[in-house]
Design a protein around this motif. Structure first.
Motif, PDB file in Angstrom:
ATOM      1  N   VAL A 188      -2.410  91.914  57.573  1.00  0.00           N
ATOM      2  CA  VAL A 188      -3.693  91.460  57.019  1.00  0.00           C
ATOM      3  C   VAL A 188      -3.595  90.368  55.955  1.00  0.00           C
ATOM      4  O   VAL A 188      -4.631  89.857  55.520  1.00  0.00           O
ATOM      5  N   LEU A 189      -2.409  89.981  55.502  1.00  0.00           N
ATOM      6  CA  LEU A 189      -2.314  89.144  54.306  1.00  0.00           C
ATOM      7  C   LEU A 189      -2.967  87.770  54.463  1.00  0.00           C
ATOM      8  O   LEU A 189      -3.377  87.162  53.467  1.00  0.00           O
ATOM      9  N   ALA A 190      -3.090  87.263  55.674  1.00  0.00           N
ATOM     10  CA  ALA A 190      -3.719  85.945  55.874  1.00  0.00           C
ATOM     11  C   ALA A 190      -5.236  86.021  55.984  1.00  0.00           C
ATOM     12  O   ALA A 190      -5.896  84.982  56.063  1.00  0.00           O
ATOM     13  N   VAL A 191      -5.799  87.222  55.983  1.00  0.00           N
ATOM     14  CA  VAL A 191      -7.234  87.371  56.237  1.00  0.00           C
ATOM     15  C   VAL A 191      -8.109  86.560  55.277  1.00  0.00           C
ATOM     16  O   VAL A 191      -9.028  85.859  55.723  1.00  0.00           O
ATOM     17  N   PRO A 192      -7.924  86.614  53.946  1.00  0.00           N
ATOM     18  CA  PRO A 192      -8.866  85.897  53.070  1.00  0.00           C
ATOM     19  C   PRO A 192      -8.983  84.408  53.368  1.00  0.00           C
ATOM     20  O   PRO A 192     -10.090  83.859  53.447  1.00  0.00           O
ATOM     21  N   GLU A 193      -7.855  83.745  53.551  1.00  0.00           N
ATOM     22  CA  GLU A 193      -7.885  82.311  53.809  1.00  0.00           C
ATOM     23  C   GLU A 193      -8.514  81.993  55.162  1.00  0.00           C
ATOM     24  O   GLU A 193      -9.234  80.993  55.302  1.00  0.00           O
ATOM     25  N   LEU A 194      -8.279  82.831  56.156  1.00  0.00           N
ATOM     26  CA  LEU A 194      -8.842  82.573  57.481  1.00  0.00           C
ATOM     27  C   LEU A 194     -10.346  82.823  57.508  1.00  0.00           C
ATOM     28  O   LEU A 194     -11.096  82.076  58.156  1.00  0.00           O
ATOM     29  N   VAL A 195     -10.803  83.850  56.820  1.00  0.00           N
ATOM     30  CA  VAL A 195     -12.244  84.092  56.727  1.00  0.00           C
ATOM     31  C   VAL A 195     -12.928  82.918  56.032  1.00  0.00           C
ATOM     32  O   VAL A 195     -14.003  82.459  56.444  1.00  0.00           O
ATOM     33  N   ASP A 196     -12.300  82.390  54.994  1.00  0.00           N
ATOM     34  CA  ASP A 196     -12.844  81.203  54.327  1.00  0.00           C
ATOM     35  C   ASP A 196     -12.952  80.024  55.294  1.00  0.00           C
ATOM     36  O   ASP A 196     -13.950  79.295  55.310  1.00  0.00           O
ATOM     37  N   ALA A 197     -11.918  79.830  56.097  1.00  0.00           N
ATOM     38  CA  ALA A 197     -11.871  78.672  56.989  1.00  0.00           C
ATOM     39  C   ALA A 197     -12.835  78.800  58.162  1.00  0.00           C
ATOM     40  O   ALA A 197     -13.443  77.800  58.586  1.00  0.00           O
ATOM     41  N   TRP A 198     -12.982  80.006  58.690  1.00  0.00           N
ATOM     42  CA  TRP A 198     -13.724  80.185  59.940  1.00  0.00           C
ATOM     43  C   TRP A 198     -15.089  80.835  59.766  1.00  0.00           C
ATOM     44  O   TRP A 198     -15.914  80.768  60.670  1.00  0.00           O
ATOM     45  N   ALA A 199     -15.320  81.526  58.635  1.00  0.00           N
ATOM     46  CA  ALA A 199     -16.570  82.272  58.414  1.00  0.00           C
ATOM     47  C   ALA A 199     -16.844  83.233  59.576  1.00  0.00           C
ATOM     48  O   ALA A 199     -17.936  83.240  60.167  1.00  0.00           O
ATOM     49  N   VAL A 200     -15.841  84.052  59.910  1.00  0.00           N
ATOM     50  CA  VAL A 200     -15.943  84.979  61.037  1.00  0.00           C
ATOM     51  C   VAL A 200     -15.799  86.415  60.541  1.00  0.00           C
ATOM     52  O   VAL A 200     -15.249  86.669  59.465  1.00  0.00           O
ATOM     53  N   PRO A 201     -16.282  87.393  61.335  1.00  0.00           N
ATOM     54  CA  PRO A 201     -16.105  88.797  60.956  1.00  0.00           C
ATOM     55  C   PRO A 201     -14.671  89.263  61.156  1.00  0.00           C
ATOM     56  O   PRO A 201     -13.935  88.737  61.990  1.00  0.00           O
ATOM     57  N   VAL A 202     -14.296  90.264  60.375  1.00  0.00           N
ATOM     58  CA  VAL A 202     -13.030  90.977  60.545  1.00  0.00           C
ATOM     59  C   VAL A 202     -13.368  92.306  61.204  1.00  0.00           C
ATOM     60  O   VAL A 202     -14.175  93.077  60.675  1.00  0.00           O
ATOM     61  N   LEU A 203     -12.781  92.581  62.339  1.00  0.00           N
ATOM     62  CA  LEU A 203     -13.074  93.781  63.112  1.00  0.00           C
ATOM     63  C   LEU A 203     -11.952  94.801  62.939  1.00  0.00           C
ATOM     64  O   LEU A 203     -10.773  94.460  63.041  1.00  0.00           O
ATOM     65  N   ALA A 204     -12.325  96.053  62.705  1.00  0.00           N
ATOM     66  CA  ALA A 204     -11.352  97.146  62.609  1.00  0.00           C
ATOM     67  C   ALA A 204     -12.070  98.446  62.929  1.00  0.00           C
ATOM     68  O   ALA A 204     -13.303  98.525  62.853  1.00  0.00           O
ATOM     69  N   HIS A 205     -11.307  99.467  63.266  1.00  0.00           N
ATOM     70  CA  HIS A 205     -11.906 100.755  63.610  1.00  0.00           C
ATOM     71  C   HIS A 205     -12.445 101.453  62.370  1.00  0.00           C
ATOM     72  O   HIS A 205     -11.860 101.357  61.288  1.00  0.00           O
ATOM     73  N   THR A 206     -13.531 102.154  62.544  1.00  0.00           N
ATOM     74  CA  THR A 206     -14.173 102.860  61.431  1.00  0.00           C
ATOM     75  C   THR A 206     -13.194 103.755  60.680  1.00  0.00           C
ATOM     76  O   THR A 206     -13.214 103.808  59.438  1.00  0.00           O
ATOM     77  N   ALA A 207     -12.313 104.451  61.384  1.00  0.00           N
ATOM     78  CA  ALA A 207     -11.399 105.412  60.761  1.00  0.00           C
ATOM     79  C   ALA A 207     -10.293 104.753  59.953  1.00  0.00           C
ATOM     80  O   ALA A 207      -9.511 105.440  59.289  1.00  0.00           O
TER      81      ALA A 207
END
Length: 225
Positions: free
Chosen positions: A58-77
């Motif tokens: 997950v470590l790249a998630v913040p920068e990629l969300v900034d770049a793409w403005a996309v949702p992050v999908l994961a299981h509820t549990a």
């Protein structure tokens, strides 16, 4: 369907880019966001999917969300996993890399040091058997807990992205407090019910197939890992 693989981060995590040639889903962006951005420069990324929320996925998630403005999908549990990762790094000063921790710390402690910016943990929940559309492709979410409570695998066009649930030679690591060996064995059994030719693409290391791995389940149960 095309799969692009980037091996990123200290634990050499497989970051998968699932694409129909125009639209893409990025799975497990574990580190090195600049490399992931370069590898997707010709694509429209519609979402990020996490097979689970261990730090090395997950470590790249913040920068990629900034770049793409996309949702992050994961299981509820999966909700308790990232808070547990953060509590561990705050307590110990380094990430828990499982059986590799001692070796990595001895070689260079900075390898397991947290970056300045961390994911805020926000995600859009997905459920077992939910379909995700990637342009002309349809992927199906399979809830495969055991390595983590909300671990998922993604099935698309005869290919299975198995995260850290199933590798060549057995299931992923289990141990307290948020993983469980009998549970991951149930998940592995479910995955190995898929057709023989299903290509398995794990969260680390090389690919395999259902036919290659299915005969060995009883050996894995007997050894206990």
């Amino acid at each position: 369907m095309t799969l692009r693989r980037l091996v990123v981060g200290v634990l050499q995590t497989n970051c998968w880019i699932v694409t129909d040639g125009a639209e893409a889903l990025v799975v497990d962006p574990g580190d090195q966001p600049e490399r992931i951005l370069a590898a997707t420069a010709d694509l429209h990324v519609s979402a990020i999917l996490l097979t689970h929320a261990h730090f090395d996925h997950v470590l790249a998630v913040p920068e990629l969300v900034d770049a793409w403005a996309v949702p992050v999908l994961a299981h509820t549990a999966e909700s308790p996993v990232w808070p547990h990762e953060l509590a561990t790094v705050r307590r110990d000063g380094h990430w828990d890399a499982g059986t590799a921790t001692v070796r990595l710390l001895a070689a260079d402690p900075s390898q397991l040091a947290p970056p300045d910016r961390l994911w805020d943990g926000a995600f859009t929940p997905v459920e077992d058997l939910q379909e995700i559309h990637i342009g002309a492709l349809t992927a199906r979410v399979l809830h495969t807990p055991g390595h983590t409570p909300g671990g998922i695998s993604l099935l698309v066009d005869g290919h299975l992205l198995s995260g850290d649930t199933l590798f060549p030679g057995g299931p992923g690591l289990t141990g307290p407090p948020l993983s469980d060996f009998p549970t991951i064995i149930d998940s592995v059994r479910r995955l190995l019910e898929l057709p023989d030719g299903t290509r398995i693409h794990p969260g680390h290391g090389l690919d395999t197939t259902v036919a290659t791995e299915r005969p060995h389940v009883h050996e894995w149960i007997a050894r206990g890992w």
